[in-house]
Design a protein around this motif. Sequence first.
Motif: not given
Length: 470
Positions: A96-119
Amino acid sequence: MEAAAASLSGSNIFHRNYRFSRSINRRRYIASGSRYFSNSDLNTQNHSVFKGPNLSNVQIQKRNLRLQMNCALGVCTFPENVMESHHSHIVEEKLGVLLLNLGGPETLNDVQPFLYNLFADPDIIRLPRLLRFLQRPLAKLISVLRAPKSKEGYAAIGGGSPLRKITDEQADALRMALEAKNIRANVYVGMRYWFPFTEEAIEQIKRDRITKLVVLPLYPQFSISTTGSSIRVLERIFKEDAYLSRLPVSVILSWYQRQGYINSMADLIEKELGKFAKPEEVMIFFSAHGVPVSYVEEAGDPYKDQMEECIYLIMQELKARGIGNDHTLAYQSRVGPVQWLKPYTDEVLVEIGQKGVKSLLAVPISFVSEHIETLEEIDMEYKHLALESGIKNWGRVPALGCNSLFITDLADAVVEALPSAKALSASTENDEEAEYDPLRYLVKMFFGSILAFLLLLTPKVVLAFRNSLL
């Protein structure tokens, strides 16, 4: 900028027992191979795996950056468990190979919960131990306040981040590149702050009964806030699971020094330079994602040194091709009241415009996929600023994406990392209790308390927080 935040306290995740836990031990360690060297070790090591230009007499060597190249691909193997892995006698392995990345909101509704996870990540906003109960409330408040501006940025690039789509494409390309080398592997994507989360990828790895795993962060240079944060998540998950704790794992910590990556970047730069009327007059402007200075000076983060060495290696490759353009490095995406790595991209753009530079080629050096920092921050904000500052001809090197040479080199890195895979060793040490300066800790706690108090009582914050709950 979504991938950075104010650092309220420093920590050091590098230490000799091979683990990626937070520690207040302020000795600085530099990643090198599958162990970590303190500054006192630097003069005793003499390894090199880079096959490119001889660096022995250049100034970059004087800052011990050579040790950054000694990672043998930047591979870190988790130390072998006291018990032999139960996979050691399995005839047919499942790689198995696991690629790791930051991730990002896929819709505008995802922005605030994404930022919450980040901070909410303690590697992004670090609070003194006694104030860590404020981590989630602060993450909620900051994400609510930043969401409107962040939504504007994502709206400008189509309503969401393309990072997941691109990373999935890179995973498929890597799987095919490994197949071309007669290596069958399942390639997984694990995002730190959005779907598919690292935890989801690990669950799928368990279901597939993978017998050997290579972890490949899609960050060329190591930083505590990127690779370090993701690896610590993996460490926690693996320690709590009997199957995973015996799974042979190899982590490629950094790969900025690999010749395939250097050549890929040089190819893209050379191609974009050719689009200018006078290529030899173009300044090559490397813009890297910034990190707080405290990460480097207090926590021993090797990011700055690795970034500077990476630029040196790329420019050496370009010079070998007869390209001797002027170049500079600056750091973008700073937020918060703390000092970030300098020089800042926006300030340097103004300065070079005032100095009469007319043609500029922007190179997003720390990004291998297009996302908001390239599509909105560089392509829109910085381009506008550059043109306003007197630069007439603007160009931008695209992110590597699924560049064939780049993907092939990543496949080579995976193959080279396989022999060093070992089981994750369980440890019960409490690194949170490492040595620290009591006075410094109390000062941080005091000012952290004041900051938390002000944040919680600011009318704007209270109103925003209340509105978010309605």
